[in-house]
Design a protein around this motif. Sequence first.
Motif, PDB file in Angstrom:
ATOM      1  N   ARG A 248       0.843  -1.191   0.000  1.00  0.00           N
ATOM      2  CA  ARG A 248       0.000   0.000   0.000  1.00  0.00           C
ATOM      3  C   ARG A 248       0.881   1.245   0.000  1.00  0.00           C
ATOM      4  O   ARG A 248       1.813   1.359   0.796  1.00  0.00           O
ATOM      5  CB  ARG A 248      -0.921   0.011   1.216  1.00  0.00           C
ATOM      6  CG  ARG A 248      -1.949   1.148   1.192  1.00  0.00           C
ATOM      7  CD  ARG A 248      -2.849   1.103   2.417  1.00  0.00           C
ATOM      8  NE  ARG A 248      -3.848   2.155   2.373  1.00  0.00           N
ATOM      9  CZ  ARG A 248      -5.051   2.036   1.823  1.00  0.00           C
ATOM     10  NH1 ARG A 248      -5.387   0.885   1.269  1.00  0.00           N
ATOM     11  NH2 ARG A 248      -5.908   3.036   1.833  1.00  0.00           N
ATOM     12  N   ASP A 250       0.084   5.445  -0.226  1.00  0.00           N
ATOM     13  CA  ASP A 250      -0.881   6.536  -0.320  1.00  0.00           C
ATOM     14  C   ASP A 250      -0.160   7.845  -0.607  1.00  0.00           C
ATOM     15  O   ASP A 250       0.823   8.181   0.059  1.00  0.00           O
ATOM     16  CB  ASP A 250      -1.682   6.664   0.980  1.00  0.00           C
ATOM     17  CG  ASP A 250      -2.613   5.487   1.203  1.00  0.00           C
ATOM     18  OD1 ASP A 250      -3.090   4.921   0.202  1.00  0.00           O
ATOM     19  OD2 ASP A 250      -2.857   5.127   2.371  1.00  0.00           O
ATOM     20  N   ASP A 251      -0.665   8.591  -1.595  1.00  0.00           N
ATOM     21  CA  ASP A 251      -0.143   9.914  -1.931  1.00  0.00           C
ATOM     22  C   ASP A 251       1.377   9.915  -2.112  1.00  0.00           C
ATOM     23  O   ASP A 251       2.099  10.746  -1.568  1.00  0.00           O
ATOM     24  CB  ASP A 251      -0.540  10.934  -0.862  1.00  0.00           C
ATOM     25  CG  ASP A 251      -2.038  11.218  -0.878  1.00  0.00           C
ATOM     26  OD1 ASP A 251      -2.629  11.171  -1.969  1.00  0.00           O
ATOM     27  OD2 ASP A 251      -2.609  11.470   0.198  1.00  0.00           O
ATOM     28  N   ASN A 293      -1.522   6.725  -5.826  1.00  0.00           N
ATOM     29  CA  ASN A 293      -1.979   5.833  -4.759  1.00  0.00           C
ATOM     30  C   ASN A 293      -1.992   4.406  -5.294  1.00  0.00           C
ATOM     31  O   ASN A 293      -2.498   4.161  -6.396  1.00  0.00           O
ATOM     32  CB  ASN A 293      -3.390   6.201  -4.287  1.00  0.00           C
ATOM     33  CG  ASN A 293      -3.467   7.590  -3.687  1.00  0.00           C
ATOM     34  OD1 ASN A 293      -2.571   8.005  -2.965  1.00  0.00           O
ATOM     35  ND2 ASN A 293      -4.528   8.322  -3.993  1.00  0.00           N
ATOM     36  N   ASP A 295      -2.765   0.291  -4.116  1.00  0.00           N
ATOM     37  CA  ASP A 295      -3.252  -0.697  -3.147  1.00  0.00           C
ATOM     38  C   ASP A 295      -3.250  -2.049  -3.863  1.00  0.00           C
ATOM     39  O   ASP A 295      -4.054  -2.283  -4.766  1.00  0.00           O
ATOM     40  CB  ASP A 295      -4.656  -0.328  -2.675  1.00  0.00           C
ATOM     41  CG  ASP A 295      -5.092  -1.154  -1.471  1.00  0.00           C
ATOM     42  OD1 ASP A 295      -4.282  -1.983  -0.994  1.00  0.00           O
ATOM     43  OD2 ASP A 295      -6.234  -0.972  -1.009  1.00  0.00           O
TER      44      ASP A 295
END
Length: 709
Positions: A248, A250-251, A293, A295
Amino acid sequence: MHPTRLNAMAALVASLFPPMLAQAAPDSTAAEGNAAPDVVVISGSRIERPSFDLPAAINVLDAQHIREGQVRVNASEGLAAVPGVVVQNRQNYAQDLQISARGFGARSAFGVRGVRLITDGIPASMPDGQGQAATFNLDMAERIEVMRGPYSAIYGNHAGGVIQLFTRDGEGAPSVEASFSAGSDGLRKADVNAQGSAAGIGYVLDASRFDTDGYRDHSAARRDQAMAKLTMQPAPGAKLVLVANGLRQDDTQDPLGVTWTTWQRDPRAGEIDATDTQVPKRTLAERYNARKNIDHQQGGASWDQRFESGRLHVSLWGGNRRVTQFQAFSKGFQAPASHSGGVIDFDRDFYGSDINWQDMRELAGGRLTTTLGVEYGRSKDDRKGYENFIGNTFGVQGKLRRDEEDVVSNTDPYLQSEWQGERWQFTAGLRHSRMRVSVADHFPSNGNDSGALRYRRSTPLLGVLYKLSPDVNLYATAARGFEAPTLNELFYSGTGAGFNFQLRPARSTHFEAGIKARAGNTRIDAALFQVRTRDELVVDASSGGRTSYRNASETLRQGAELSLDSKLGAGFSTRVAATLLKATYEKPFGSVREGARLPGVPRASLFAELAWRSSGERFTAALESLSVAHVYAEDANADTPAPGYSIVNARVVAKQSIEKWHVSEFVRLNNLADRRYIGSVIVGDTNKRYYESAPGRNWVMGVSAQYQF
């Protein structure tokens, strides 16, 4: 390859070990026990066998090399020690590493293509050939096998090389371990893992978090990884492995590339957006807040059942990958109705299987091993595109500009047979790859991109190995290979049009000849190779993270590789990996002349390491050097190439054991001379923002503690 050049390289290779060749008479009685210890590999033959007896260029990085004195965030930390492979840390965690093998994969704008990635038997490359090395879990790695050349063809589409990671099996008494690292530019990493075996079930659990402020402006990142692995023997002769991985981010900031002028002014700086109205003006990356991002989760199961005369292998896998990427396109550039916007948003489900039967029997005074199998893979993308602005606010999700479903599938039956006698070994293989791409466009107002493509190609392999003596093997291998366009290469035509249904797969013919030799505690592998490719896929236009492709003329890759591992005595050891590679266009096209160099491919690279270990291995110290020749960033070789460079790194490791505790510390200094250099290039960028700077002098230190129950 030109005969004069071939003879010269052959003479160079032979001169490296004349004593061994002089002793390599057919009646040699050299004992295997006096030779350097060999490593066992699975790549190539799909069974455990010494790499020394495989007619292929293959190197292995063991757990010690992967873990010791490393942060274990990027595969580039260890793969620099492998000849024929170039792995560039772009200092950009939004775009992953640049990995190429003998020049294959060098033009990839992001992710890995042209090189097949596999982890614990599960492909880390999608059915279209695109892969992500970020999914590798290096904390629990037992070894990495790297294979180049013709033998890779047995792995099918995009197998210019094969990189396989194998994680450790849980065994013995339970243990838990925690580690922490910190370094320059806000680098921090924490990892905790547990492993052991109970009731016949081995288990490995691992979780880590990595943070960095980034060396380049607007390049901060956070990466969370987790993995779980179970191994068991549910029946006699059987082994079942269950594995799950998660990633993962994020940003994750994207610093983008810069022009030559900007890099000369400030290696850390981003490219200024000349259209910005603020004072001072912001960079493109800042104004559009370029970021990604990610995932990603995947899991798999493999079953191996051994019988008296063979083995059955079945593996199944599946997963999901979600990505949202904000690119740095100007508002004016997004004006064409056919443009799909500056925000990419896709949700991908993927799954597949590999089933093969391996038969082993005695034949004609030797051993015949035959593998028959079929691999299947499928991915489905729910893909959308949006404008990356609302009004005068940039870097936000705006109006919908693209909505489609993309499905890629491959079905690959394969057959491989190997006969091994006392001195001779013959290998033959054939893989038939069928890849299908279909597009269902749900947003036809900007042009209907619905359609389908089918690619088919058979890739035969032939190899022979001759045991000149117990410590010298000679081999030759030939194969055909191909690279179908990936989804990312099909998405765009030129600078603004839609799906590119005109791209053809690149087809290649590979030849390799090599020698493997051992003398005492020294192992030398050397290879000469040549690859001719037709319909090479090259960059047509690239801007702000979006790249389109076209087919070009014939290309030729010729080169030599050398790897040397030696224990020198008194605790000292050395490792050398050298590559010479001439990769050129054989026919002109557009503004590209005959003989122009392939972009992203250095002509030479050299890795050398001198290490020392104390008695009992309580202390370890090493010096590493890496030299890479200059690299062109576009096909015409007209713009300033990224200059060649040489850097030196150092590491020190200490270990202590106190009852059930095992503690280790390390300090690592990279680029000791504080050299200023470009670590990677973005091939073919339309705005000439090719260059991605590498860090100057930087440091990292870490500590780990393990408790054994």
